[in-house]
Design a protein around this motif. Structure first.
Motif, PDB file in Angstrom:
ATOM      1  N   SER A  65       0.871  -1.297   0.168  1.00 20.60           N
ATOM      2  CA  SER A  65       0.003  -0.045   0.033  1.00 20.60           C
ATOM      3  C   SER A  65       0.847   1.197   0.120  1.00 20.60           C
ATOM      4  CB  SER A  65      -0.884   0.109   1.148  1.00 20.60           C
ATOM      5  OG  SER A  65      -0.180  -0.023   2.506  1.00 20.60           O
ATOM      6  N   GLY A  66       2.210   1.330   0.555  1.00 17.66           N
ATOM      7  CA  GLY A  66       2.812   2.373   0.491  1.00 17.66           C
ATOM      8  C   GLY A  66       3.264   2.901  -0.840  1.00 17.66           C
ATOM      9  N   VAL A  67       3.585   2.096  -1.737  1.00 17.92           N
ATOM     10  CA  VAL A  67       3.832   2.402  -3.231  1.00 17.92           C
ATOM     11  C   VAL A  67       2.624   2.623  -3.930  1.00 17.92           C
ATOM     12  CG1 VAL A  67       5.761   0.916  -2.811  1.00 17.92           C
ATOM     13  CG2 VAL A  67       3.774   0.196  -4.078  1.00 17.92           C
ATOM     14  N   HIS A  68       1.512   3.003  -3.535  1.00 16.29           N
ATOM     15  CA  HIS A  68       0.366   3.320  -4.402  1.00 16.29           C
ATOM     16  C   HIS A  68      -0.290   4.683  -3.887  1.00 16.29           C
ATOM     17  CE1 HIS A  68       0.627  -1.158  -4.912  1.00 16.29           C
ATOM     18  NE2 HIS A  68      -0.075  -1.029  -6.107  1.00 16.29           N
ATOM     19  N   THR A  69      -0.468   5.552  -4.816  1.00 14.98           N
ATOM     20  CA  THR A  69      -1.461   6.841  -4.316  1.00 14.98           C
ATOM     21  C   THR A  69      -2.865   6.367  -4.211  1.00 14.98           C
ATOM     22  OG1 THR A  69      -1.967   7.180  -6.785  1.00 14.98           O
ATOM     23  CG2 THR A  69       0.330   8.140  -5.895  1.00 14.98           C
ATOM     24  N   VAL A  70      -3.373   7.017  -3.349  1.00 17.95           N
ATOM     25  CA  VAL A  70      -4.837   6.768  -2.916  1.00 17.95           C
ATOM     26  C   VAL A  70      -5.342   8.240  -2.952  1.00 17.95           C
ATOM     27  CG1 VAL A  70      -6.627   5.813  -1.201  1.00 17.95           C
ATOM     28  CG2 VAL A  70      -4.315   4.801  -1.404  1.00 17.95           C
ATOM     29  N   SER A  71      -6.560   8.299  -3.705  1.00 12.32           N
ATOM     30  CA  SER A  71      -7.172   9.453  -3.629  1.00 12.32           C
ATOM     31  C   SER A  71      -8.935   9.207  -3.861  1.00 12.32           C
ATOM     32  CB  SER A  71      -6.761  10.330  -5.057  1.00 12.32           C
ATOM     33  OG  SER A  71      -7.195   9.478  -6.104  1.00 12.32           O
ATOM     34  N   ASN A  72      -9.651  10.181  -3.916  1.00 11.40           N
ATOM     35  CA  ASN A  72     -11.203   9.979  -3.869  1.00 11.40           C
ATOM     36  C   ASN A  72     -11.844  10.857  -4.834  1.00 11.40           C
ATOM     37  OD1 ASN A  72     -12.598  12.023  -2.177  1.00 11.40           O
ATOM     38  ND2 ASN A  72     -10.789  11.567  -1.101  1.00 11.40           N
ATOM     39  N   ILE A  73     -12.824  10.608  -5.378  1.00  7.91           N
ATOM     40  CA  ILE A  73     -13.747  11.700  -6.100  1.00  7.91           C
ATOM     41  C   ILE A  73     -15.083  11.703  -5.396  1.00  7.91           C
ATOM     42  CG2 ILE A  73     -14.818  11.889  -8.536  1.00  7.91           C
ATOM     43  CD1 ILE A  73     -12.804  10.265  -9.697  1.00  7.91           C
ATOM     44  N   GLY A  74     -15.185  12.828  -5.082  1.00  5.96           N
ATOM     45  CA  GLY A  74     -16.685  13.207  -4.481  1.00  5.96           C
ATOM     46  C   GLY A  74     -16.492  13.081  -2.946  1.00  5.96           C
ATOM     47  N   GLY A  75     -15.539  12.677  -2.318  1.00  5.13           N
ATOM     48  CA  GLY A  75     -15.534  12.531  -0.991  1.00  5.13           C
ATOM     49  C   GLY A  75     -15.119  11.227  -0.355  1.00  5.13           C
ATOM     50  N   PRO A  76     -14.381  10.823   0.660  1.00  9.90           N
ATOM     51  CA  PRO A  76     -14.151   9.792   0.953  1.00  9.90           C
ATOM     52  C   PRO A  76     -15.136   8.882   1.865  1.00  9.90           C
ATOM     53  CG  PRO A  76     -13.023  11.343   2.352  1.00  9.90           C
ATOM     54  CD  PRO A  76     -13.881  12.133   1.313  1.00  9.90           C
ATOM     55  N   ARG A  77     -15.058   7.681   1.743  1.00 12.21           N
ATOM     56  CA  ARG A  77     -15.791   6.818   2.954  1.00 12.21           C
ATOM     57  C   ARG A  77     -14.932   5.642   3.245  1.00 12.21           C
ATOM     58  NH1 ARG A  77     -21.989   5.943   0.591  1.00 12.21           N
ATOM     59  NH2 ARG A  77     -22.847   8.300   0.847  1.00 12.21           N
ATOM     60  N   LEU A  78     -14.624   4.783   2.484  1.00 14.57           N
ATOM     61  CA  LEU A  78     -13.792   3.678   2.588  1.00 14.57           C
ATOM     62  C   LEU A  78     -12.346   4.334   2.861  1.00 14.57           C
ATOM     63  CD1 LEU A  78     -14.581   1.081  -0.327  1.00 14.57           C
ATOM     64  CD2 LEU A  78     -15.475   1.176   2.014  1.00 14.57           C
ATOM     65  N   THR A  79     -11.997   5.292   2.148  1.00 21.02           N
ATOM     66  CA  THR A  79     -10.649   6.034   2.436  1.00 21.02           C
ATOM     67  C   THR A  79     -10.711   6.951   3.365  1.00 21.02           C
ATOM     68  OG1 THR A  79     -11.252   7.298   0.656  1.00 21.02           O
ATOM     69  CG2 THR A  79      -9.927   5.330   0.143  1.00 21.02           C
ATOM     70  N   LEU A  80     -11.764   7.386   4.428  1.00 18.38           N
ATOM     71  CA  LEU A  80     -11.800   8.289   5.002  1.00 18.38           C
ATOM     72  C   LEU A  80     -10.501   8.179   6.193  1.00 18.38           C
ATOM     73  CD1 LEU A  80     -13.798  10.571   5.969  1.00 18.38           C
ATOM     74  CD2 LEU A  80     -14.774   9.178   7.728  1.00 18.38           C
ATOM     75  N   GLY A  81      -9.943   9.296   6.331  1.00 16.49           N
ATOM     76  CA  GLY A  81      -8.893   9.510   7.406  1.00 16.49           C
ATOM     77  C   GLY A  81      -7.693   9.249   6.683  1.00 16.49           C
ATOM     78  N   PHE A  82      -7.544   8.575   5.336  1.00 20.13           N
ATOM     79  CA  PHE A  82      -6.330   8.382   4.672  1.00 20.13           C
ATOM     80  C   PHE A  82      -5.273   9.927   4.424  1.00 20.13           C
ATOM     81  CE2 PHE A  82      -7.049   4.211   2.467  1.00 20.13           C
ATOM     82  CZ  PHE A  82      -7.420   3.466   3.612  1.00 20.13           C
ATOM     83  N   ASP A  83      -6.181  11.057   4.435  1.00 22.13           N
ATOM     84  CA  ASP A  83      -5.259  12.033   4.160  1.00 22.13           C
ATOM     85  C   ASP A  83      -4.643  12.582   5.463  1.00 22.13           C
ATOM     86  OD1 ASP A  83      -7.956  12.382   5.527  1.00 22.13           O
ATOM     87  OD2 ASP A  83      -7.942  14.839   5.012  1.00 22.13           O
ATOM     88  N   ARG A  84      -4.974  11.879   6.686  1.00 19.62           N
ATOM     89  CA  ARG A  84      -4.220  12.212   7.898  1.00 19.62           C
ATOM     90  C   ARG A  84      -3.345  11.275   8.404  1.00 19.62           C
ATOM     91  NH1 ARG A  84      -9.006  13.536  11.735  1.00 19.62           N
ATOM     92  NH2 ARG A  84      -9.913  12.222  10.382  1.00 19.62           N
TER      93      ARG A  84
END
Length: 504
Positions: free
Chosen positions: A2-21
């Motif tokens: 997971s550390g070598v993959h970029t993660v983003s979202n379109i329209g707001g996070p749910r599964l990825t909530l908190g990934f920005d912090r």
């Protein structure tokens, strides 16, 4: 990984909530972001899943409520009333039924997929929430997480320790077919991790012969989000027919959470990836879209179906400019042929014939009809879905890349190199291929008799070798062919470029 993959979202996070912090949500961070785990009753859980038409995110898209009720019908003491629990806490009002097992299928044998590795590595507690919701509703504590990578295993084991819950982690072999449900069950049971060849429903007989609810990693995470938000809020994203969001792996490196109904062109633009001459959707058992189809495609089952595509396991692979489309397709088809379990004729003989037909087409000597004929042999009669999925990949390619194929038919090449932009596993150095020492070969033909899957004779009686890695199930046969070659002309060479030749 997971550390070598970029993660983003379109329209707001749910599964990825908190990934920005946070790089990874441990238990404290998970509780701060997602709150305490609410465990509904079995009836309520089925109702919620039906209300939003929750589907499995592993590729097949099977309705989760139907899978849940199929297992529940075999459970003696399903769960009781809803409750708010801390992760790992047990509800005292729930029955106990140890004759059912919940399995999180974390296998990602697809080289172009990373979404489940990202979830297991960065949000393991969200996945465990979903698994515990199902297990508690079914009245069992038996949870198994089947994972492939070292990082996923470490992350999940740490999360299980933080929750002080009873769950088992099983390591799987990283192979393309390792994620097939029957292969996962066999691996957990300590058997050879390949599809069983005969359709056995996990709901009837799964882990240790018990009824088993097996679903994909993202499915359990989505279930946790559904229970946390409730059906109405969950359905505020997506479409009326297909509520919610889903995770995509774009180009093999970018993981994106997007609502259903998002145009595919918006996903590609978000990732700053041009569609190129074609876009593969659904992975290596998916379908190719030409530029016009990719421009019209919408991220949903119905939207993809309208252009001949599929969401599948959420894999999106734009081909990009400058590489030979037919060369890339042949390269992947060769990989898929070597990844088979070798249990049936469509895999043992059919897939190598597909590769031969593609090779001939690339050289300008074959035809599209030859490819179609090879891909059609054994359709629907394989021991698993691997031959049919490979055929779908190849047949959609000859439609999407018709212009490139015409160039090959006219001149033997399209003039472009094959850069290998479509992702494949990193070679381990253990791969091998069959080769002929032409200074020795006398055309006896014995090798083609012993390993017809890899070697056929030309019209002069000399061997023509299929240029693919030797499947694991063929290693003994190849060793026998090498040993029995009267002219000592048959060789096994290392799969890594420049690797040493070796006699078996």
């Amino acid at each position: 990984m997971s550390g070598v993959h970029t993660v983003s979202n379109i329209g707001g996070p749910r599964l990825t909530l908190g990934f920005d912090r946070f790089d990874r949500l441990d238990l404290d961070r998970h509780l701060a972001v997602h709150g305490r785990l609410r465990v509904p009753s079995l009836d309520d859980l089925v109702r919620m899943a039906e209300q939003v038409d929750m589907r499995g995110r592993g590729g097949a898209g099977f309705p989760f409520a139907r899978k849940l009720t199929a297992v529940a019908s075999r459970v003696k003491h399903p769960g009781g009333d809803p409750a708010l629990l801390l992760p790992g806490e047990k509800g005292s009002d729930r029955g106990s039924s140890e004759d059912v097992v919940v399995v999180v299928n974390g296998a990602e044998g697809e080289p172009g997929s990373a979404k489940d590795k990202v979830l297991l590595g960065r949000a393991p507690h969200l996945v465990l929430d979903g698994a515990q919701i199902v297990a508690t509703a079914l009245g069992t504590q038996r949870i198994v997480l089947a994972v492939e990578s070292d990082e996923a295993a470490r992350s999940v084991r740490a999360a299980i320790g933080e929750r002080r819950m009873a769950a088992r982690v099983v390591r799987l072999t990283e192979r393309f077919i390792s994620g097939e449900s029957g292969a996962v069950i066999r691996a957990i049971n300590g058997e050879t991790p390949i599809p069983p060849g005969v359709k056995i429903r996990a709901a009837e007989s799964g882990v240790d012969g018990y009824p088993t609810l097996l679903s994909n990693t993202e499915t359990f995470a989505q279930l946790a989000v559904l229970v946390s938000l409730g059906p109405d809020l969950y359905a505020s994203a997506g479409t009326d027919d297909e509520p919610g969001t889903t995770l995509l792996t774009v180009g093999g490196t970018a993981v994106v959470e997007a609502p259903y109904g998002t145009p595919l062109r918006d996903v590609l633009k978000h990732c700053d990836v041009p569609p190129g001459p074609g876009v593969l959707v659904g992975g290596y058992h998916g379908t190719w879209l030409d530029p016009a189809g990719a421009a019209r495609a919408v991220l949903s089952r119905s939207g993809m179906r309208a252009v001949g595509g599929t969401v599948g396991a959420g894999i999106v692979l734009p081909l990009g400019q400058g590489t030979c489309p037919l060369g890339e397709v042949t390269r992947i088809a060769s990989y898929l042929a070597a990844q088979s379990a070798g249990q049936c004729g469509p895999c043992r003989l059919g897939l190598p014939d597909v590769v031969r037909a593609l090779n001939a087409l690339s050289d300008g000597g074959g035809s599209v009809e030859d490819v179609r004929r090879a891909a059609a042999i054994g359709r629907g009669r394989g021991a698993c879905t691997h031959p049919d999925g490979t055929a779908r990949f190849v047949l959609s390619a000859v439609e999407a890349f018709a212009a490139d194929i015409r160039e090959h038919r006219l001149g033997g090449t399209c003039g472009l190199p094959t850069f290998g932009v479509l992702p494949l596993p990193v070679p381990t150095g253990q791969e091998g291929r069959v080769a002929i020492d032409w200074s020795r070969c006398d055309g006896h033909g014995l090798c083609a008799y012993l390993v017809p899957e890899l070697i056929q004779l030309d019209r002069y009686g000399f061997p023509v070798v299929l240029g693919s890695d030797i499947p694991s199930w063929m290693e003994r046969d190849v060793q026998k062919a090498v040993a029995m070659c009267p002219a000592l002309a048959l060789r096994v060479v290392g799969g890594v470029p420049g690797g040493p030749a070796r006699r078996s």
